[in-house]
Write an enzyme that holds these catalytic residues in place. Structure first.
Site, PDB file in Angstrom:
ATOM      1  N   GLU A   1       7.352 -66.525 -83.665  1.00 44.96           N
ATOM      2  CA  GLU A   1       6.184 -65.956 -83.004  1.00 44.96           C
ATOM      3  C   GLU A   1       7.155 -64.845 -81.609  1.00 44.96           C
ATOM      4  OE1 GLU A   1       3.804 -65.393 -82.302  1.00 44.96           O
ATOM      5  OE2 GLU A   1       2.700 -67.304 -82.027  1.00 44.96           O
ATOM      6  N   ASP A   2       6.094 -64.690 -80.577  1.00 48.87           N
ATOM      7  CA  ASP A   2       6.466 -64.451 -79.619  1.00 48.87           C
ATOM      8  C   ASP A   2       6.834 -65.673 -79.054  1.00 48.87           C
ATOM      9  OD1 ASP A   2       3.986 -64.409 -79.453  1.00 48.87           O
ATOM     10  OD2 ASP A   2       3.145 -62.292 -78.708  1.00 48.87           O
TER      11      ASP A   2
ATOM     12  N   ASP B   1       2.815 -71.342 -76.858  1.00 52.20           N
ATOM     13  CA  ASP B   1       2.054 -71.453 -75.906  1.00 52.20           C
ATOM     14  C   ASP B   1       0.826 -73.177 -75.784  1.00 52.20           C
ATOM     15  OD1 ASP B   1       0.000 -71.358 -72.734  1.00 52.20           O
ATOM     16  OD2 ASP B   1      -1.192 -71.087 -73.757  1.00 52.20           O
TER      17      ASP B   1
ATOM     18  N   PHE C   1       1.929 -66.863 -67.215  1.00 58.23           N
ATOM     19  CA  PHE C   1       1.584 -65.268 -68.151  1.00 58.23           C
ATOM     20  C   PHE C   1       1.949 -64.476 -68.505  1.00 58.23           C
ATOM     21  CE2 PHE C   1      -0.918 -62.850 -70.721  1.00 58.23           C
ATOM     22  CZ  PHE C   1      -1.721 -63.651 -71.823  1.00 58.23           C
TER      23      PHE C   1
ATOM     24  N   ARG D   1       2.668 -54.313 -73.915  1.00 56.63           N
ATOM     25  CA  ARG D   1       3.290 -54.139 -75.177  1.00 56.63           C
ATOM     26  C   ARG D   1       4.908 -53.701 -75.234  1.00 56.63           C
ATOM     27  NH1 ARG D   1       0.917 -58.078 -78.818  1.00 56.63           N
ATOM     28  NH2 ARG D   1      -2.009 -57.500 -78.557  1.00 56.63           N
TER      29      ARG D   1
HETATM   30  P1  IMP Z   1      -1.221 -71.386 -78.720  1.00 54.73           P
HETATM   31  O1  IMP Z   1      -1.528 -71.313 -80.064  1.00 54.73           O
HETATM   32  O2  IMP Z   1      -1.984 -71.032 -77.392  1.00 54.73           O
HETATM   33  O3  IMP Z   1       0.859 -71.870 -78.416  1.00 54.73           O
HETATM   34  O4  IMP Z   1      -1.011 -69.399 -78.521  1.00 54.73           O
HETATM   35  C1  IMP Z   1      -0.125 -68.455 -78.983  1.00 54.73           C
HETATM   36  C2  IMP Z   1      -1.043 -67.113 -78.570  1.00 54.73           C
HETATM   37  O5  IMP Z   1      -0.506 -66.570 -77.896  1.00 54.73           O
HETATM   38  C3  IMP Z   1       0.427 -66.433 -78.830  1.00 54.73           C
HETATM   39  O6  IMP Z   1       1.372 -65.876 -80.120  1.00 54.73           O
HETATM   40  C4  IMP Z   1       0.182 -65.259 -77.561  1.00 54.73           C
HETATM   41  O7  IMP Z   1      -0.248 -64.735 -79.124  1.00 54.73           O
HETATM   42  C5  IMP Z   1      -0.743 -65.917 -76.752  1.00 54.73           C
HETATM   43  N1  IMP Z   1       0.037 -66.495 -75.354  1.00 54.73           N
HETATM   44  C6  IMP Z   1       0.314 -67.563 -75.023  1.00 54.73           C
HETATM   45  N2  IMP Z   1       0.382 -67.604 -74.275  1.00 54.73           N
HETATM   46  C7  IMP Z   1       0.951 -65.703 -73.439  1.00 54.73           C
HETATM   47  C8  IMP Z   1       0.949 -65.549 -72.328  1.00 54.73           C
HETATM   48  O8  IMP Z   1       2.147 -65.860 -71.140  1.00 54.73           O
HETATM   49  N3  IMP Z   1       1.089 -63.648 -72.706  1.00 54.73           N
HETATM   50  C9  IMP Z   1       0.771 -63.533 -74.088  1.00 54.73           C
HETATM   51  N4  IMP Z   1       0.098 -63.988 -74.742  1.00 54.73           N
HETATM   52  C10 IMP Z   1       0.358 -64.670 -74.404  1.00 54.73           C
HETATM   53 MG    MG Z   2       1.182 -63.994 -81.124  1.00 53.47          MG
END
Ligand code: IMP
Ligand code: MG
Length: 171
Positions: free
Chosen positions: A96-97, A100, A149, A162
């Site tokens: 995963e990147d 959050d 962010f 990206r």
């Molecule tokens: P989560 O389900 O809230 O943990 O979100 C995870 C996904 O939200 C990641 O795979 C990203 O695609 C996106 N995301 C969360 N924070 C960021 C950020 O700071 N920049 C870009 N994408 C983000």
């Molecule tokens: Mg992602």
């Protein structure tokens, strides 16, 4: 064009990816590992990470999961396993990147666990622990970052930025 402030330079990312590769080689020595890329965000990280483990016995597959619109988590996660990947008995490493709220990976991990894999672990480049709404801890993590962010190195802001080779903060 938004103003993007340098946050994690390319050299630091490269060093970290190489460290993660060494950890993976040690952990999965002698095993076949299924790298599961969460598209789109993880494509650049994953491309570098798999090249850090050239001698490992691997399979590389992709899956899609989406929860974001702009800079906000929608709260709902959609997992798309269009290729119908079979996880039963496999050692799975989710790439995963960024984590959050934790919702995306919690939903994805649950889907995989239903198929009785040998193991499921998570490797994320970035982690924002202060934003978590679901209890989820990555097994491998590049950098813990504050609640900002970020874009670049695969991460987007509405599909932009990206391609940046570093991680930046949108101002
Ligand atoms: P989560 O389900 O809230 O943990 O979100 C995870 C996904 O939200 C990641 O795979 C990203 O695609 C996106 N995301 C969360 N924070 C960021 C950020 O700071 N920049 C870009 N994408 C983000
Ligand atoms: Mg992602």
């Amino acid at each position: 064009m938004d103003n993007i402030r340098m946050f994690i330079p390319e050299t630091d990312i490269r060093e970290k990816v190489s460290e993660l590769g060494k950890q993976l080689e040690a952990e999965y020595y002698g095993k076949n590992l299924l790298f599961l890329l969460v598209l789109n965000g993880s494509f650049m990280f994953a491309a570098d990470l798999v090249r850090a483990v050239p001698l490992m016995d691997t399979e590389i597959r992709c899956i899609r999961a989406k929860s974001y619109i702009g800079t906000q988590s929608s709260g709902e996660v959609e997992v798309m396993n269009n290729d119908v990947i079979n996880f039963k008995g496999r050692h799975v490493l989710i790439i995963e990147d960024i984590i959050d709220t934790g919702r995306t990976l919690a939903a994805l991990k649950k889907c995989i666990l239903e198929q009785e894999p040998a193991s499921v672990k998570i490797c994320t480049l970035l982690d924002k622990p202060s934003r978590r709404v679901i209890d989820l801890v990555p097994d491998y993590c590049g950098f813990q970052i504050p609640d900002e962010f970020v874009v670049g190195y695969g991460l987007d802001y509405d599909e932009k930025y990206r391609q940046l080779p570093y991680i930046g903060i949108v101002e």
